[in-house]
Design an enzyme around this catalytic site. Sequence first.
Site, short mmCIF file in Angstrom:
data_model
loop_
_atom_site.label_atom_id
_atom_site.label_comp_id
_atom_site.label_asym_id
_atom_site.label_seq_id
_atom_site.Cartn_x
_atom_site.Cartn_y
_atom_site.Cartn_z
NE ARG A 159 -9.65 2.39 8.00
CZ ARG A 159 -10.85 2.77 7.53
NH1 ARG A 159 -11.66 3.46 8.29
NH2 ARG A 159 -11.20 2.46 6.31
CE1 TYR B 178 -4.11 -1.93 1.02
CE2 TYR B 178 -2.50 -3.26 2.19
CZ TYR B 178 -3.76 -3.09 1.67
OH TYR B 178 -4.69 -4.09 1.80
CG ASP C 153 -10.78 6.89 6.51
OD1 ASP C 153 -11.65 7.62 7.04
OD2 ASP C 153 -11.08 5.93 5.77
#
Length: 289
Positions: free
Chosen positions: A182, A74, A88
């Site tokens: 997150r 990611y 987020d």
Amino acid sequence: MARKKPPTTHGIVIVDKPTGITSHDVVAMLRLRFNERQVGHGGTLDPSATGVLVVAVGKATKLLRFVEKTRKAYLGEIVFGSETDTLDADGVVTATYDMGDVSLADAQALVAKHFTGEIVQIPPMVSAIKIDGKRLHELARQGIEVERPPRPCTIYSFQLLPTDEPNVFLAAVECTPGTYIRTLAADLGKMLGGGAHLRNLRRTAVGRFTIGEAAAPDDCELLPVEEAVRTLDRVDITDDLAAVVANGRVLPHFGGEGPWALFDPAGSLIAVYESYRGEAKPAVVVPQG
């Protein structure tokens, strides 16, 4: 009662999921595009996240679990100085902090010490896992917060890079499936004496499926079923053994850890076998024809 029409289209597609739609929306789009009901995805992306989503069509759906088990990569931005209720940028800001200029060196040192290798995470309330039969994000929408048991994960790589914005770092993470990026961002913010949230999350790889070969749902190419097992050890077998495999016979161990993708002399994938009590046991026998 009418019998379901057997699938006639088979393969996998590597989608670059756009922002603003769910992974299930992508599946629905591909069902229409290929006129095929038997479609599924391997690993959910949040609506705001973009990037690699592996989708299987027809008999390839039986192989999705081998896609889901592979490591993920990611890219995302960690914004220090504010927390949100979803961890987020989609959430409501719940707290702000004067963190000064966050030191990249300090953040990297904490990452190396606390967020690399085998770690445990508390799943966020906005996740899709179930507690007592109810999904956490459904409880969160009702304003309910419940205790969540920690879950193990492995962080193979976690790099931080500066950006043009103060107190915003680019994070590049490689990890096991089930890792919450997150949560990494939020936990790092707390360790630096304040808070943080994640934005612009993009999945760049699922195993050996990379963003370089991904395309929009309307443009992605239908790849052969065999591509679904590109990360597995390949075993080429004879026609005689293929006939035995088609009947789901347990075989002697092939060596290594497995799973193993078995191919007949014509190059067709016929089964995936897994290690079981010193032998090789069929996990999936792929229908032929």
